[in-house]
Design an enzyme around this catalytic site. Structure first.
Site, PDB file in Angstrom:
ATOM      1  N   SER A  31       0.773  22.494 -36.461  1.00 16.27           N
ATOM      2  CA  SER A  31       0.279  23.362 -37.530  1.00 16.27           C
ATOM      3  C   SER A  31       0.875  22.971 -38.874  1.00 16.27           C
ATOM      4  CB  SER A  31       0.635  24.823 -37.237  1.00 16.27           C
ATOM      5  OG  SER A  31       2.030  25.029 -37.391  1.00 16.27           O
ATOM      6  N   ASP A  65      -3.448  21.876 -37.031  1.00 18.76           N
ATOM      7  CA  ASP A  65      -3.846  23.276 -36.906  1.00 18.76           C
ATOM      8  C   ASP A  65      -3.531  24.094 -38.153  1.00 18.76           C
ATOM      9  OD1 ASP A  65      -4.892  25.413 -35.392  1.00 18.76           O
ATOM     10  OD2 ASP A  65      -2.891  26.062 -34.805  1.00 18.76           O
ATOM     11  N   HIS A  66      -4.390  25.076 -38.432  1.00 21.37           N
ATOM     12  CA  HIS A  66      -4.186  26.065 -39.492  1.00 21.37           C
ATOM     13  C   HIS A  66      -3.819  25.437 -40.834  1.00 21.37           C
ATOM     14  CE1 HIS A  66      -4.919  29.998 -37.834  1.00 21.37           C
ATOM     15  NE2 HIS A  66      -4.284  29.678 -36.725  1.00 21.37           N
ATOM     16  N   ASP A  87      -8.301  26.496 -42.477  1.00 20.73           N
ATOM     17  CA  ASP A  87      -8.283  27.951 -42.452  1.00 20.73           C
ATOM     18  C   ASP A  87      -8.397  28.532 -43.860  1.00 20.73           C
ATOM     19  OD1 ASP A  87      -7.980  30.606 -41.912  1.00 20.73           O
ATOM     20  OD2 ASP A  87      -5.970  30.455 -41.050  1.00 20.73           O
ATOM     21  N   GLU A 117     -12.309  29.359 -39.379  1.00 19.94           N
ATOM     22  CA  GLU A 117     -12.110  30.727 -38.895  1.00 19.94           C
ATOM     23  C   GLU A 117     -12.919  31.704 -39.738  1.00 19.94           C
ATOM     24  OE1 GLU A 117      -8.475  33.940 -38.799  1.00 19.94           O
ATOM     25  OE2 GLU A 117      -8.037  31.932 -38.014  1.00 19.94           O
ATOM     26  N   HIS A 164      -2.036  36.790 -33.724  1.00 19.13           N
ATOM     27  CA  HIS A 164      -0.975  35.787 -33.654  1.00 19.13           C
ATOM     28  C   HIS A 164       0.390  36.446 -33.434  1.00 19.13           C
ATOM     29  CE1 HIS A 164      -4.079  33.559 -36.013  1.00 19.13           C
ATOM     30  NE2 HIS A 164      -3.636  32.541 -35.311  1.00 19.13           N
ATOM     31  N   ASN A 214      -5.989  28.847 -27.903  1.00 14.90           N
ATOM     32  CA  ASN A 214      -4.736  28.426 -28.539  1.00 14.90           C
ATOM     33  C   ASN A 214      -3.560  29.258 -28.043  1.00 14.90           C
ATOM     34  OD1 ASN A 214      -6.492  26.857 -30.025  1.00 14.90           O
ATOM     35  ND2 ASN A 214      -5.759  27.542 -32.012  1.00 14.90           N
ATOM     36  N   THR A 217       3.044  31.213 -29.209  1.00 19.62           N
ATOM     37  CA  THR A 217       4.187  32.120 -29.098  1.00 19.62           C
ATOM     38  C   THR A 217       4.733  32.181 -27.674  1.00 19.62           C
ATOM     39  OG1 THR A 217       3.381  33.456 -30.942  1.00 19.62           O
ATOM     40  CG2 THR A 217       4.942  34.502 -29.452  1.00 19.62           C
TER      41      THR A 217
END
Length: 295
Positions: A31, A65-66, A87, A117, A164, A214, A217
């Site tokens: 990310s 990512d992101h 994003d 997104e 998230h 995804n 965490t």
């Protein structure tokens, strides 16, 4: 297909080990926040993770990512990325469409598959989850179809009840909405914030139309708990351990076990999906077809 977030080299090694133990293809995701952790240098962490992926006994994709930074997006092709999530979901809808269209054009010009997104999957950077019926807490199917048509993205992350950074697995997904989105949208759907979703809910989500799931965490919970447990037991020793390899080995093993669980959970015994994050995984090849959706 399960996609796992990487922060350290141990994460990448553990994800590949877990995937190999489960006999499943996976995606390694780096990310923008992880890049920032590595002093903003995309090259070193990408090279390390790509090397781990290349040595795997199962197919492993690499995904950025992101990404919210255009500068980081523009650096991705030079470092070998063929898959990126851009994003712009925190922008007003019109601005999200405009920014994502520009990002998608850049991605496609440079041979990259692009995910975006629509809606708000909360919990980013410590933000609290949205109430279930708050504006933007769910993705509207008609708006999603129009968004994909307007931007040309290859996959769409949608807001269907996950969040998230959840440390407990209590999220309840809107499976009717997932089904409606699957029928409305012509590209694969992506579930973010999956660590907080119970196993059965994840199975139902895949059955309803989710293609990429995804997970981040949950890995960090396993990682840090293993280190805490080791250091708690180590504190009473006359000479406490100072070699980080001792507790990082425990952490890596714990993450590998967590990955194996999720990779097996999200696997489909009847269908396979082309590897997202490789040059062959174009929008046309990974779009859901008639019948059950691949995991």
């Amino acid at each position: 297909m399960a996609a796992f977030n990487v922060i350290t080299l141990e994460h990448a090694e553990a994800i590949v080990t877990g995937a190999e133990n489960a006999g499943q293809a996976v995606i390694l995701q780096i990310s923008q926040n992880a890049v920032a952790f590595h002093h903003g240098k995309l090259g070193p962490v990408t090279a390390a993770v790509a090397a781990v992926a290349a040595s795997a006994a199962v197919p492993v994709g690499l995904h950025l990512d992101h990404v919210t930074s255009e500068a980081l997006l523009h650096r991705a092709p030079a470092h070998g990325y063929t898959s990126v999530m851009y994003d712009a979901s925190d922008k007003p809808h019109t601005a999200n469409v405009a920014a994502t269209l520009v990002a998608a054009r850049f991605a496609h010009e440079h041979g990259m598959w692009i995910e975006a997104e629509l809606g708000t999957v909360a919990g980013k950077d410590g933000a609290p989850p949205l109430p279930a019926h708050a504006p933007g807490a769910r993705t509207d199917p008609d708006e999603a179809a129009a968004y994909v048509a307007a931007t040309g993205v290859d996959a769409l992350a949608v807001a269907v009840g996950s969040s998230h950074a959840m440390t407990d697995r209590t999220a309840i997904l809107d499976h009717q909405l997932i089904t409606a989105l699957h029928h409305a949208v012509s590209v694969p759907l992506v579930l973010h914030g999956s660590s907080g979703v119970p196993d059965q809910q994840l199975r139902q989500a895949v059955a309803a139309g989710m293609v990429k799931v995804n997970i981040g965490t949950a890995l960090n919970i396993s990682y840090t708990q293993a280190i805490r447990d080791f250091l708690a037991g180590d504190a009473s020793r006359v000479q406490p351990t100072v070699d980080p390899r001792t507790y990082l080995t425990r952490a890596r093993d714990a993450v590998a076990s967590t990955v194996a669980h999720f990779a097996a959970l999200l696997a489909s015994p009847h269908h396979t999906a082309p590897m997202i994050g490789t040059p062959s995984a174009t929008a046309s090849t990974i779009a859901p077809q008639n019948g059950p959706v691949p995991a």
